[in-house]
Scaffold this motif. Structure first.
Motif, PDB file in Angstrom:
ATOM      1  N   ALA A   1      -0.772  -0.193  -4.433  1.00 46.74           N
ATOM      2  CA  ALA A   1       0.248   0.943  -5.730  1.00 46.74           C
ATOM      3  C   ALA A   1       0.737   0.499  -7.072  1.00 46.74           C
ATOM      4  CB  ALA A   1       0.771   1.597  -4.352  1.00 46.74           C
ATOM      5  N   ASP A   2       0.802   1.461  -7.531  1.00 52.02           N
ATOM      6  CA  ASP A   2       1.123   0.975  -8.760  1.00 52.02           C
ATOM      7  C   ASP A   2       2.836   1.043  -8.790  1.00 52.02           C
ATOM      8  OD1 ASP A   2      -1.815   1.037  -9.663  1.00 52.02           O
ATOM      9  OD2 ASP A   2      -2.155   3.306 -10.932  1.00 52.02           O
ATOM     10  N   THR A   3       3.235   2.007  -7.791  1.00 51.77           N
ATOM     11  CA  THR A   3       4.575   1.648  -8.604  1.00 51.77           C
ATOM     12  C   THR A   3       5.811   0.720  -8.641  1.00 51.77           C
ATOM     13  OG1 THR A   3       4.311   3.504  -6.484  1.00 51.77           O
ATOM     14  CG2 THR A   3       7.024   2.846  -7.152  1.00 51.77           C
ATOM     15  N   SER A   4       5.194  -0.098  -8.116  1.00 53.70           N
ATOM     16  CA  SER A   4       5.998  -1.766  -8.547  1.00 53.70           C
ATOM     17  C   SER A   4       5.285  -2.328  -9.538  1.00 53.70           C
ATOM     18  CB  SER A   4       5.252  -2.590  -7.334  1.00 53.70           C
ATOM     19  OG  SER A   4       4.061  -2.417  -7.180  1.00 53.70           O
TER      20      SER A   4
ATOM     21  N   GLU B   1       0.346  -1.004  -0.335  1.00 53.80           N
ATOM     22  CA  GLU B   1       0.078   0.045  -0.158  1.00 53.80           C
ATOM     23  C   GLU B   1       0.969   1.236  -0.207  1.00 53.80           C
ATOM     24  OE1 GLU B   1      -4.012  -1.148   2.428  1.00 53.80           O
ATOM     25  OE2 GLU B   1      -1.979  -1.781   4.185  1.00 53.80           O
ATOM     26  N   ASP B   2       2.224   0.574   0.164  1.00 57.03           N
ATOM     27  CA  ASP B   2       3.319   1.944   0.128  1.00 57.03           C
ATOM     28  C   ASP B   2       3.045   2.723  -0.928  1.00 57.03           C
ATOM     29  OD1 ASP B   2       4.873   3.717   0.316  1.00 57.03           O
ATOM     30  OD2 ASP B   2       6.342   2.470   1.564  1.00 57.03           O
ATOM     31  N   GLU B   3       2.767   4.216  -1.523  1.00 60.73           N
ATOM     32  CA  GLU B   3       2.901   4.468  -2.894  1.00 60.73           C
ATOM     33  C   GLU B   3       4.666   4.669  -3.461  1.00 60.73           C
ATOM     34  OE1 GLU B   3       0.910   7.855  -3.383  1.00 60.73           O
ATOM     35  OE2 GLU B   3      -1.166   6.702  -3.615  1.00 60.73           O
ATOM     36  N   LYS B   4       5.883   4.461  -2.331  1.00 60.10           N
ATOM     37  CA  LYS B   4       6.936   4.700  -2.578  1.00 60.10           C
ATOM     38  C   LYS B   4       7.734   3.509  -2.927  1.00 60.10           C
ATOM     39  CE  LYS B   4       6.989   9.633   0.577  1.00 60.10           C
ATOM     40  NZ  LYS B   4       7.458   9.887   1.440  1.00 60.10           N
ATOM     41  N   ALA B   5       7.137   2.362  -2.061  1.00 59.89           N
ATOM     42  CA  ALA B   5       7.559   1.144  -2.470  1.00 59.89           C
ATOM     43  C   ALA B   5       7.737   0.670  -3.678  1.00 59.89           C
ATOM     44  CB  ALA B   5       7.663   0.587  -0.910  1.00 59.89           C
ATOM     45  N   GLY B   6       8.903   0.215  -4.052  1.00 60.25           N
ATOM     46  CA  GLY B   6       8.526  -0.590  -5.426  1.00 60.25           C
ATOM     47  C   GLY B   6       9.431  -2.134  -5.371  1.00 60.25           C
ATOM     48  N   LEU B   7       9.231  -2.235  -5.894  1.00 63.02           N
ATOM     49  CA  LEU B   7       9.935  -4.376  -5.868  1.00 63.02           C
ATOM     50  C   LEU B   7      11.385  -3.902  -5.048  1.00 63.02           C
ATOM     51  CD1 LEU B   7       9.551  -5.054  -9.522  1.00 63.02           C
ATOM     52  CD2 LEU B   7       8.237  -6.198  -7.424  1.00 63.02           C
ATOM     53  N   GLU B   8      12.153  -3.093  -5.331  1.00 66.84           N
ATOM     54  CA  GLU B   8      13.630  -2.962  -4.413  1.00 66.84           C
ATOM     55  C   GLU B   8      13.413  -2.809  -3.307  1.00 66.84           C
ATOM     56  OE1 GLU B   8      16.763  -2.798  -5.611  1.00 66.84           O
ATOM     57  OE2 GLU B   8      16.941  -2.862  -7.290  1.00 66.84           O
ATOM     58  N   GLU B   9      11.641  -1.963  -2.431  1.00 68.72           N
ATOM     59  CA  GLU B   9      11.356  -2.192  -0.802  1.00 68.72           C
ATOM     60  C   GLU B   9      10.606  -3.008  -0.673  1.00 68.72           C
ATOM     61  OE1 GLU B   9      12.677   1.753  -2.829  1.00 68.72           O
ATOM     62  OE2 GLU B   9      11.228  -0.091  -3.417  1.00 68.72           O
ATOM     63  N   TYR B  10      10.025  -3.873  -1.735  1.00 65.72           N
ATOM     64  CA  TYR B  10       9.431  -4.624  -1.234  1.00 65.72           C
ATOM     65  C   TYR B  10      10.620  -6.400  -0.734  1.00 65.72           C
ATOM     66  CZ  TYR B  10       4.931  -3.635  -4.196  1.00 65.72           C
ATOM     67  OH  TYR B  10       4.703  -2.415  -4.103  1.00 65.72           O
ATOM     68  N   ALA B  11      11.632  -6.718  -1.883  1.00 66.12           N
ATOM     69  CA  ALA B  11      12.943  -7.318  -1.275  1.00 66.12           C
ATOM     70  C   ALA B  11      13.722  -6.727  -0.558  1.00 66.12           C
ATOM     71  CB  ALA B  11      14.055  -7.226  -2.189  1.00 66.12           C
TER      72      ALA B  11
ATOM     73  N   ARG C   1       8.782  -4.412 -16.960  1.00 65.77           N
ATOM     74  CA  ARG C   1       8.381  -3.754 -16.225  1.00 65.77           C
ATOM     75  C   ARG C   1       7.618  -4.934 -15.892  1.00 65.77           C
ATOM     76  NH1 ARG C   1       4.848   1.145 -16.834  1.00 65.77           N
ATOM     77  NH2 ARG C   1       4.023   0.162 -18.882  1.00 65.77           N
ATOM     78  N   PRO C   2       6.630  -5.314 -14.806  1.00 66.69           N
ATOM     79  CA  PRO C   2       5.828  -5.853 -14.376  1.00 66.69           C
ATOM     80  C   PRO C   2       4.343  -5.596 -14.753  1.00 66.69           C
ATOM     81  CG  PRO C   2       7.044  -5.162 -12.341  1.00 66.69           C
ATOM     82  CD  PRO C   2       7.382  -4.222 -13.515  1.00 66.69           C
TER      83      PRO C   2
END
Length: 240
Positions: free
Chosen positions: A153-156, A39-49, A99-100
């Motif tokens: 969020a769409d970021t990832s 749900e974090d709009e600042k978080a992408g795949l790197e942040e997930y990992a 891109r995913p």
């Protein structure tokens, strides 16, 4: 014994791993169902990992199990913590720079899904979540899993997959022959194309951790035991 790191699919929480986690713990393994910052709009795949690596801490003997969209996160975890085995479970296998959000078009998913629906006599435009994803899951379990969903969020979806290649760890892909969202024929082609090997197969829908947790635990145990020797050999050769 292994420590299984369970990465959820898109917009999902850890609840749907509960039956599998209990099964694995009952066999003496560790099982960590990870919460991703969907749900974090600042978080992408790197942040997930990063979130997975932080949750893992200093645990070892790791088996990363990446479900569905979690396939874009699982390989990145292998660059952050020492992983013995990576397993895609009905998983989206990425390519460098992809891109995913483009994965579905790149793999031809829409046409494969429509053909599968028509071949099996189902409405190709139907979007019922129970019928598409959870048709063999008891309704109470399905409702509990859905209730633990996240607004993703769409970021990832929009940033290119950042790794230059898939990780150099033993890797398996498991597909489910009753999966209506990722049909088996489509998945066989996608896995062969992206991993260069045929997938393993078991019965079940898109969520085998809910419909076949015992069988999935059996598979993961076998996969770990098969890979553990090769992982030990690799560590000895590298001096680690």
């Amino acid at each position: 014994m292994a420590n299984f790191v369970l990465i959820p699919g898109g917009g999902s929480g850890p609840q749907y791993w509960s039956l599998l986690a209990d099964e694995l713990r009952g066999r003496g393994h560790g099982a960590l169902a990870v919460e991703l910052p969907y749900e974090d709009e600042k978080a992408g795949l790197e942040e997930y990992a990063d979130a997975v690596a932080q949750a893992v801490g200093d645990q070892r003997d790791l088996v990363v199990v990446a479900h569905s969209f979690g396939g874009f996160t699982g390989p990145l975890v292998c660059d952050r913590v020492p992983v013995e085995l990576l397993v895609f479970v009905t998983g989206m296998i990425p390519r460098p720079g992809e891109r995913p959000g483009d994965w579905w078009e790149n793999t031809g998913h829409a046409s494969a899904l429509r053909e599968s629906h028509l071949r099996e006599g189902r409405d190709p435009d139907a979007q019922d979540v129970y019928d598409l994803f959870l048709h063999d899951v008891p309704r109470t379990l399905a409702d509990a899993a859905l209730a633990d969903g996240r607004d993703q969020a769409d970021t990832s979806m929009n940033a290119p997959w950042p790794a230059p290649t898939l990780p150099d760890v033993p890797t398996r892909a498991l597909i489910c022959t009753d999966d209506r969202y990722f049909p088996a024929d489509f998945m066989r082609t996608m896995v062969q194309d992206r991993l260069g090997s045929a997938p393993d197969e078991m019965p079940g829908s898109h969520h085998p951790m809910l419909s076949h947790p015992t069988e999935l635990a059996d598979y993961l145990e076998r996969a770990y035991m098969t890979s553990s020797g090769s992982s030990s050999d690799r560590r000895r050769r590298s001096g680690t």
